[in-house]
Design a protein around this motif. Structure first.
Motif, PDB file in Angstrom:
ATOM      1  N   SER A  96       0.835  -1.202   0.000  1.00 23.13           N
ATOM      2  CA  SER A  96       0.000   0.000   0.000  1.00 23.13           C
ATOM      3  C   SER A  96       0.867   1.248   0.000  1.00 23.13           C
ATOM      4  N   CYS A 101      -2.495   3.609   5.700  1.00 20.26           N
ATOM      5  CA  CYS A 101      -2.812   2.178   5.658  1.00 20.26           C
ATOM      6  C   CYS A 101      -2.632   1.512   7.006  1.00 20.26           C
ATOM      7  N   TYR A 111      -4.876  -1.805   0.130  1.00 15.98           N
ATOM      8  CA  TYR A 111      -3.761  -2.210  -0.726  1.00 15.98           C
ATOM      9  C   TYR A 111      -4.031  -1.876  -2.188  1.00 15.98           C
ATOM     10  N   ASN A 112      -3.012  -1.331  -2.861  1.00 18.81           N
ATOM     11  CA  ASN A 112      -3.175  -0.964  -4.262  1.00 18.81           C
ATOM     12  C   ASN A 112      -2.154  -1.634  -5.177  1.00 18.81           C
TER      13      ASN A 112
END
Length: 123
Positions: A96, A101, A111-112
Motif C-alpha cells: 500500500s 494504511c 492495498y493498491n
C-alpha cells in the motif's frame, strides 16, 4: 508502480510449516501484507507490517504465523507453522502506498498493488 512476485507456496501436512516470500520492485510502501482467499470466501488479511516495522496478525494465525521484511533484499516473508487444513488458500502479497494504511492494515481495501498469488494446500 510496485511489482510483487510471490514464491514458496505448496503442499504441507497438518502441523507442518511453509515459508512464503515476496519480492517487491520498487521497494517503497507504507504497508505490506499477506492476504489469503479460500474458494467461495472473501479475501482476508492474515498479517501485515508497516514502515515502522509494527506487525499485526489475524486472530486465526496469531502465534503460528510470523511476518517479516528484509529491506536489503526488498523482500517480505511469511513463516507459517502449525498449519491446519483451514489455512488452505491462495496467498497474496500486497503493498500500500496509502500513508494511512497502518490504521487498517488487515483490510484488503487499503492495498493498491498485488502479487499473482501462491497456493497453499494443507491436508
Amino acid at each position: 508502480h510496485v511489482q510483487l512476485v510471490e514464491s514458496g507456496g505448496g503442499s504441507a501436512q497438518a502441523g507442518g510449516s511453509l515459508r512464503l516470500s515476496c519480492e517487491a520492485v520498487p521497494y517503497s510502501s507504507h504497508c505490506m501484507g499477506w492476504l489469503r482467499q479460500a474458494p467461495g470466501k472473501e479475501r482476508e488479511g492474515v498479517a501485515a507490517i508497516d514502515s515502522d516495522g509494527s506487525t499485526i496478525y489475524a486472530d486465526s494465525v496469531k502465534g503460528r504465523f510470523t511476518i517479516a521484511k528484509d529491506n536489503a533484499k526488498n523482500s517480505l516473508y511469511l513463516q507459517m507453522n502449525s498449519l491446519t487444513p483451514e489455512d488452505t488458500a491462495m496467498y497474496y502479497c500486497a503493498a500500500s502506498s496509502w500513508r494511512l494504511c497502518s490504521a487498517q492494515p488487515l483490510n484488503k481495501n487499503v492495498y493498491n498493488a498485488w502479487g499473482q498469488g501462491t497456493q497453499v494446500t494443507v491436508s
